[in-house]
Motif scaffolding. Sequence first.
Motif, mmCIF file in Angstrom:
data_model
loop_
_atom_site.group_PDB
_atom_site.id
_atom_site.type_symbol
_atom_site.label_atom_id
_atom_site.label_comp_id
_atom_site.label_asym_id
_atom_site.label_seq_id
_atom_site.Cartn_x
_atom_site.Cartn_y
_atom_site.Cartn_z
ATOM 1 N N LEU A 15 0.825 -1.213 0.000
ATOM 2 C CA LEU A 15 0.000 0.000 0.000
ATOM 3 C C LEU A 15 0.859 1.262 0.000
ATOM 4 N N ILE A 16 1.944 1.270 0.758
ATOM 5 C CA ILE A 16 2.815 2.445 0.781
ATOM 6 C C ILE A 16 3.474 2.638 -0.573
ATOM 7 N N VAL A 17 3.905 1.564 -1.222
ATOM 8 C CA VAL A 17 4.473 1.670 -2.578
ATOM 9 C C VAL A 17 3.424 2.226 -3.532
ATOM 10 N N PHE A 18 2.197 1.752 -3.418
ATOM 11 C CA PHE A 18 1.099 2.242 -4.254
ATOM 12 C C PHE A 18 0.934 3.757 -4.098
ATOM 13 N N TYR A 19 0.876 4.225 -2.850
ATOM 14 C CA TYR A 19 0.718 5.658 -2.611
ATOM 15 C C TYR A 19 1.945 6.445 -3.069
ATOM 16 N N SER A 20 3.136 5.898 -2.876
ATOM 17 C CA SER A 20 4.351 6.587 -3.306
ATOM 18 C C SER A 20 4.377 6.768 -4.825
ATOM 19 N N LEU A 21 3.952 5.754 -5.544
ATOM 20 C CA LEU A 21 3.894 5.868 -7.009
ATOM 21 C C LEU A 21 2.893 6.944 -7.429
ATOM 22 N N ILE A 22 1.773 7.021 -6.735
ATOM 23 C CA ILE A 22 0.796 8.075 -7.016
ATOM 24 C C ILE A 22 1.414 9.445 -6.767
ATOM 25 N N PHE A 23 2.143 9.589 -5.662
ATOM 26 C CA PHE A 23 2.781 10.876 -5.344
ATOM 27 C C PHE A 23 3.805 11.259 -6.405
ATOM 28 N N ILE A 24 4.569 10.285 -6.889
ATOM 29 C CA ILE A 24 5.553 10.569 -7.937
ATOM 30 C C ILE A 24 4.849 11.041 -9.207
ATOM 31 N N LEU A 25 3.779 10.370 -9.584
ATOM 32 C CA LEU A 25 3.024 10.792 -10.779
ATOM 33 C C LEU A 25 2.451 12.188 -10.603
ATOM 34 N N GLU A 26 1.936 12.488 -9.416
ATOM 35 C CA GLU A 26 1.403 13.833 -9.152
ATOM 36 C C GLU A 26 2.508 14.884 -9.219
ATOM 37 N N ASP A 27 3.694 14.555 -8.695
ATOM 38 C CA ASP A 27 4.812 15.501 -8.740
ATOM 39 C C ASP A 27 5.293 15.732 -10.167
ATOM 40 N N LEU A 28 5.362 14.664 -10.945
ATOM 41 C CA LEU A 28 5.774 14.818 -12.348
ATOM 42 C C LEU A 28 4.772 15.668 -13.125
ATOM 43 N N LYS A 29 3.505 15.449 -12.852
ATOM 44 C CA LYS A 29 2.457 16.249 -13.487
ATOM 45 C C LYS A 29 2.571 17.717 -13.072
ATOM 46 N N ALA A 30 2.879 17.956 -11.799
ATOM 47 C CA ALA A 30 3.022 19.330 -11.300
ATOM 48 C C ALA A 30 4.244 20.011 -11.904
ATOM 49 N N ILE A 31 5.320 19.263 -12.135
ATOM 50 C CA ILE A 31 6.506 19.846 -12.758
ATOM 51 C C ILE A 31 6.203 20.256 -14.193
ATOM 52 N N ARG A 32 5.428 19.451 -14.899
ATOM 53 C CA ARG A 32 5.066 19.763 -16.297
ATOM 54 C C ARG A 32 4.094 20.932 -16.388
ATOM 55 N N ASN A 33 3.199 21.073 -15.407
ATOM 56 C CA ASN A 33 2.182 22.128 -15.414
ATOM 57 C C ASN A 33 2.219 22.902 -14.103
ATOM 58 N N PRO A 34 3.265 23.680 -13.852
ATOM 59 C CA PRO A 34 3.373 24.361 -12.553
ATOM 60 C C PRO A 34 2.291 25.405 -12.320
ATOM 61 N N GLU A 35 1.756 25.996 -13.376
ATOM 62 C CA GLU A 35 0.735 27.028 -13.188
ATOM 63 C C GLU A 35 -0.555 26.467 -12.618
ATOM 64 N N ILE A 36 -0.872 25.222 -12.971
ATOM 65 C CA ILE A 36 -2.080 24.587 -12.427
ATOM 66 C C ILE A 36 -1.884 24.302 -10.937
#
Length: 162
Positions: free
Chosen positions: A136-157
């Motif tokens: 479960l922690i790995v699952f959540y960590s992967l979600i956090f990484i995807l969210e961070d990558l998305k935020a890096i690509r679209n910082p204004e959002i």
Amino acid sequence: MRKVIDKIIEILCTLIMGYMVLDVCWMVIARFVLKNPSTTSEEVLRYLLVWTTMIGGAYAYGRRKHLSITMLTKKLSFRGQKILDIGVQAIVIAFCVIVMILGDLRLVQTTSNQISSALHLPMPYVYASILVGGILIVFYSLIFILEDLKAIRNPEIETAKQ
């Protein structure tokens, strides 16, 4: 998918905690009123506490309610914060895979023929809580990484959300 997992964990932890409260009440009644202490109730509580700790800890991690030190993070730029978070998540994943998942699989294999004293429950069922928590922690960590990558690509959002 994340909301479904969150809901399952919420319901599971609530049911376990509710049962634990009832079991403690039964233990008190059996010991002090009936003068006949229950031998299995204590073991049930102990194992349910382990399961609740591992699943609840993963849930808290998934909700970002865990303890963290943000002194360094606050001094970084938005992009730097996200990159640091990705690095931290990678370390968390490595720890969970090596210690919690692979280590627990070895523990389960080692204790495969052991049985608990009062319940006669195979011990791998108890130790599997570490494996489930790690996954479960790995699952959540992967979600956090995807969210961070998305935020890096679209910082204004992301800055608009804050």
